[in-house]
Design a protein around this motif. Sequence first.
Motif, PDB file in Angstrom:
ATOM      1  N   ARG A  17       0.834  -1.194   0.000  1.00 58.48           N
ATOM      2  CA  ARG A  17       0.000   0.000   0.000  1.00 58.48           C
ATOM      3  C   ARG A  17       0.875   1.253   0.000  1.00 58.48           C
ATOM      4  O   ARG A  17       2.038   1.209   0.421  1.00 58.48           O
ATOM      5  CB  ARG A  17      -0.946   0.022   1.193  1.00 58.48           C
ATOM      6  N   LEU A  18       0.309   2.344  -0.481  1.00 56.22           N
ATOM      7  CA  LEU A  18       1.031   3.611  -0.544  1.00 56.22           C
ATOM      8  C   LEU A  18       0.089   4.724  -0.111  1.00 56.22           C
ATOM      9  O   LEU A  18      -1.013   4.863  -0.642  1.00 56.22           O
ATOM     10  CB  LEU A  18       1.538   3.872  -1.973  1.00 56.22           C
ATOM     11  N   TRP A  19       0.555   5.500   0.854  1.00 57.37           N
ATOM     12  CA  TRP A  19      -0.224   6.628   1.348  1.00 57.37           C
ATOM     13  C   TRP A  19       0.533   7.927   1.080  1.00 57.37           C
ATOM     14  O   TRP A  19       1.718   8.034   1.365  1.00 57.37           O
ATOM     15  CB  TRP A  19      -0.463   6.513   2.858  1.00 57.37           C
ATOM     16  N   TYR A  45       5.821  -1.738   8.316  1.00 56.62           N
ATOM     17  CA  TYR A  45       5.244  -0.499   8.843  1.00 56.62           C
ATOM     18  C   TYR A  45       6.339   0.433   9.353  1.00 56.62           C
ATOM     19  O   TYR A  45       6.304   1.647   9.090  1.00 56.62           O
ATOM     20  CB  TYR A  45       4.254  -0.809   9.966  1.00 56.62           C
ATOM     21  N   ASP A  46       7.312  -0.125  10.068  1.00 60.05           N
ATOM     22  CA  ASP A  46       8.377   0.697  10.634  1.00 60.05           C
ATOM     23  C   ASP A  46       9.309   1.246   9.561  1.00 60.05           C
ATOM     24  O   ASP A  46       9.887   2.327   9.730  1.00 60.05           O
ATOM     25  CB  ASP A  46       9.179  -0.113  11.647  1.00 60.05           C
ATOM     26  N   ARG A  47       9.472   0.510   8.469  1.00 59.44           N
ATOM     27  CA  ARG A  47      10.319   1.019   7.382  1.00 59.44           C
ATOM     28  C   ARG A  47       9.665   2.197   6.668  1.00 59.44           C
ATOM     29  O   ARG A  47      10.335   2.996   6.040  1.00 59.44           O
ATOM     30  CB  ARG A  47      10.614  -0.101   6.372  1.00 59.44           C
ATOM     31  N   LEU A  52       4.611   8.206   1.333  1.00 57.51           N
ATOM     32  CA  LEU A  52       5.244   9.092   0.353  1.00 57.51           C
ATOM     33  C   LEU A  52       5.012  10.537   0.794  1.00 57.51           C
ATOM     34  O   LEU A  52       3.907  11.067   0.692  1.00 57.51           O
ATOM     35  CB  LEU A  52       4.657   8.868  -1.037  1.00 57.51           C
ATOM     36  N   GLY A  53       6.058  11.147   1.327  1.00 59.28           N
ATOM     37  CA  GLY A  53       5.954  12.522   1.823  1.00 59.28           C
ATOM     38  C   GLY A  53       6.205  13.535   0.721  1.00 59.28           C
ATOM     39  O   GLY A  53       7.272  13.551   0.107  1.00 59.28           O
TER      40      GLY A  53
END
Length: 245
Positions: A17-19, A45-47, A52-53
């Motif tokens: 997934r990508l947020w 999750y931790d990585r 995507l900021g």
Amino acid sequence: HASRDPASDSRDDFCDRLWLVHGDQLTAHHIRTVKCEQARAKRPYDRRDWMLGIPAWFHIQMNLLNTIVRTHWSSAESGDRAHHCLTADIGTWNRSCSSRSNVKYHQIEPLVTQSFTARVAALFYAAMRRQGHITSPQGVDSLSIVSDAIQGLTPRQFNQLVEDVRLSAFTLQAWRGTTHRDVEFRTMCRMLQEIELFLSVRHAVKNADIGLLRHLVDPLIVVFFGAAQHNYGMEMLFYRWNLDR
């Protein structure tokens, strides 16, 4: 940091997934910094590969407006009376913009919009005179003459006038001043082209026009780096890299 476990990756929902997480430029920078520090974490999750900021487009729009303030606030030489700068427009229209270092968005945004409209209207009027649509010696002092002349234009004539304005002020030659030696006119062309980019970004953000925003990424790279706005210049390169992947 622990090493990655492929088996645990396959069971984690954050593997595929990508947020998009957005904010200002500093927020986007901090997100990427955290991702680099956590690159060897065990859990997906931790990585934070799923995150995507990116800088929000409204912040890009605000910084572009600040770039116009940076490049066209006043004359480069103190004491020079420049006509194509924000300081001159503030005085002409009696606007309440205190100083270059304390610019408010709600004050400067309508100013640059009116600056653009007034100058383009003047260029359109000049094109009408050149092409013989206005021959009255009264000229612009009589608005009814201008209004009647515009109403009498055919669609083809109107498009020719718009193209005349584009060639006069919105080309690379106009930016460089290769077709004339008037420094004031060259300054006006550069000011208009920067404001045109800002108005395009504002329109695209307001209407969520993704196609137009994609088209604006490349010129924003040039403008930000050209005005020494390196942080946002790098962010636009980051946008370009993500869009081309």
